[in-house]
Motif scaffolding. Structure first.
Motif, mmCIF file in Angstrom:
data_model
loop_
_atom_site.group_PDB
_atom_site.id
_atom_site.type_symbol
_atom_site.label_atom_id
_atom_site.label_comp_id
_atom_site.label_asym_id
_atom_site.label_seq_id
_atom_site.Cartn_x
_atom_site.Cartn_y
_atom_site.Cartn_z
ATOM 1 N N LYS A 12 0.812 -1.213 0.000
ATOM 2 C CA LYS A 12 0.000 0.000 0.000
ATOM 3 C C LYS A 12 0.849 1.268 0.000
ATOM 4 N N HIS A 13 2.090 1.129 0.455
ATOM 5 C CA HIS A 13 2.955 2.298 0.608
ATOM 6 C C HIS A 13 4.060 2.334 -0.447
ATOM 7 N N ASP A 14 4.007 1.406 -1.394
ATOM 8 C CA ASP A 14 5.038 1.347 -2.418
ATOM 9 C C ASP A 14 4.373 1.196 -3.777
ATOM 10 N N PRO A 15 4.379 2.225 -4.595
ATOM 11 C CA PRO A 15 3.706 2.165 -5.895
ATOM 12 C C PRO A 15 4.449 1.319 -6.928
ATOM 13 N N ASN A 16 5.638 0.843 -6.583
ATOM 14 C CA ASN A 16 6.470 0.155 -7.563
ATOM 15 C C ASN A 16 6.466 -1.364 -7.387
ATOM 16 N N THR A 17 5.414 -1.930 -6.801
ATOM 17 C CA THR A 17 5.393 -3.360 -6.528
ATOM 18 C C THR A 17 4.656 -4.163 -7.592
ATOM 19 N N ARG A 18 3.998 -3.491 -8.532
ATOM 20 C CA ARG A 18 3.143 -4.199 -9.491
ATOM 21 C C ARG A 18 3.911 -5.231 -10.296
ATOM 22 N N ASP A 19 5.129 -4.924 -10.670
ATOM 23 C CA ASP A 19 5.908 -5.823 -11.522
ATOM 24 C C ASP A 19 6.878 -6.704 -10.725
ATOM 25 N N PHE B 284 7.594 -9.896 -0.736
ATOM 26 C CA PHE B 284 7.722 -10.349 0.651
ATOM 27 C C PHE B 284 8.936 -9.711 1.319
ATOM 28 N N HIS B 285 10.048 -9.623 0.596
ATOM 29 C CA HIS B 285 11.233 -9.051 1.224
ATOM 30 C C HIS B 285 11.020 -7.574 1.553
ATOM 31 N N ARG B 286 10.285 -6.868 0.698
ATOM 32 C CA ARG B 286 9.955 -5.476 1.024
ATOM 33 C C ARG B 286 9.046 -5.417 2.256
ATOM 34 N N GLU B 287 8.169 -6.410 2.390
ATOM 35 C CA GLU B 287 7.329 -6.484 3.587
ATOM 36 C C GLU B 287 8.183 -6.714 4.826
#
Length: 400
Positions: free
Chosen positions: A67-74, A81-84
């Motif tokens: 929700k806080h990262d617009p660059n996760t779509r791809d 998961f690692h960003r989580e």
């Protein structure tokens, strides 16, 4: 129980240890963070689950960090998961830390094959106390060809997960000092395209060895032997040349094993960089202060992903310590768990250490094998004192 206390009591062959000492004012409590892996779900059957069926069991889902990262779509599921994982650590209190822990059971060893051949009751009552037979050695058992194959499957799967999912390889590696675990870890991780700042240089750790019984497969070889196999690996501080924990007389209780598992986890979790309790790495350690490599973790936390190569009983102990549901692993299998660690304060007071006990065994092959206990030949009562039939005889190890 600290390993120094454990070693001393094991060497003396005591059946019970009780000490009173001031407790630490701070300790770490561990919690499994559920909802990320299929192995966390009560509906998942460990007897049929295959960790290679889908992303080590990682559940396809959205994360709060998305929700806080617009660059996760791809991004792949593992990348998100690692960003989580980074997000959880960044937004947690100073006394809270999160790590992804991969626990891998060693591949099949000759002791596993011997137990299958003799049957579990006969194995536990007699044959496990021998160092081996005329064809195979199960003292500190080596891998069977099937065990080598199982470790190779893990290697290939890590490789495919990196190619297809860009999985984040472990940042730190820990391994039991038993031969079967050492060789499983080496086969699993050697030759993978690991990052330069997190190479496969595991730390050999007594706390992650199998639960110690009178079985000779629980008796490790010397530090020099391990160094001869993997001279570039490291050892935890205080690792002794000879095995000072296994006695061949007493067996470690479940409570005692959980204490040493907790101590080993405490050591690992206290090596990160968050606040006064989460101790900093020394400057000469890659990723510590003074080094530029960050491995994608931000500035507050290191070693977010760790690997532990151990044993079925030891992994079961770790799962109890971190509050995970029981999840038995077949030889060579892997389970990932997201672990939350929190520093808590406790009042000072006396603490009692866990006990070790004597176990019953037969002095000759048992007449019958039953699940209820030892049934010795000629109706002889099981023995509960003295050294078992295996004694202290240790065969010369031969290359696999």
């Amino acid at each position: 129980m600290k390993l120094s206390t454990l070693a001393a009591s094991a060497t003396l062959g005591l059946s019970a240890i009780a000490t009173a000492a001031p407790s630490h004012s701070k300790t770490i409590t561990y919690t499994t963070v559920k909802g990320y892996f299929l192995q966390d779900e009560p509906s998942t059957d460990p007897s049929t689950f295959d960790y290679t069926s889908h992303n080590f069991g990682l559940i396809d889902r959205r994360y709060d960090s998305d929700k806080h990262d617009p660059n996760t779509r791809d991004l792949t599921q593992w990348e998100r998961f690692h960003r989580e994982l980074e997000y959880l650590n960044k937004h947690s209190p100073q006394h809270v830390s999160y790590k992804l822990v991969f626990m891998g059971r060693h591949g099949e060893g000759w002791h596993n094959a011997a137990e299958s051949y003799f049957g579990t009751p006969g194995w536990n009552c007699y044959y496990s106390l021998l160092p081996g037979n005329t064809t195979h050695t199960w003292f500190d058992a080596d891998l069977t060809p099937e065990g080598v194959s199982q470790a190779s499957i893990a290697h290939t799967y890590w490789q495919s997960q990196y190619a297809e999912q860009n999985i984040h390889f472990p940042d730190a590696y820990y391994v039991s000092p038993m031969t079967r675990a050492l060789k499983t870890a080496n086969i699993t991780f050697s030759g993978l395209p690991l990052p330069l700042d997190a190479p496969f240089i595991p730390e050999v750790k007594e706390g992650f060895r199998e639960g110690m019984s009178m079985h000779t497969c629980d008796h490790r070889r010397s530090k020099s032997y391990i160094e001869s196999l993997f001279p570039w690996w490291t050892f935890e501080e205080g690792f002794t040349e000879e095995d000072e924990l296994w006695t061949g007389v007493t067996a470690e209780t479940e409570e005692a094993q959980d204490e040493r598992s907790r101590d080993a986890l405490d050591d690992i979790f206290s090596r990160s960089r968050r606040g006064p309790f989460w101790k900093s790495k020394p400057a000469d350690v890659c990723g510590g202060p003074g080094h530029d490599h960050d491995h994608g973790h931000g500035e507050d936390e290191k070693d977010l992903v760790i690997s532990i190569t151990a044993h079925s009983g030891e992994i079961a102990s770790i799962l109890r310590v971190i509050g995970h549901q029981p999840f038995g692993l077949s030889t060579g299998a892997v389970i990932p768990v997201l672990v939350r660690a929190e520093e808590v304060k406790e009042p000072d007071g006396p603490t009692a250490s866990a006990t070790w006990t004597h176990s019953a065994y037969c002095t000759a092959p048992p007449a019958t094998s039953t699940a209820s206990g030892c049934v010795c030949a000629a109706s002889a009562p099981p023995v509960t004192s003295g050294f078992p039939v295996g004694g202290t005889t240790v065969p010369t190890p031969t290359p696999f």
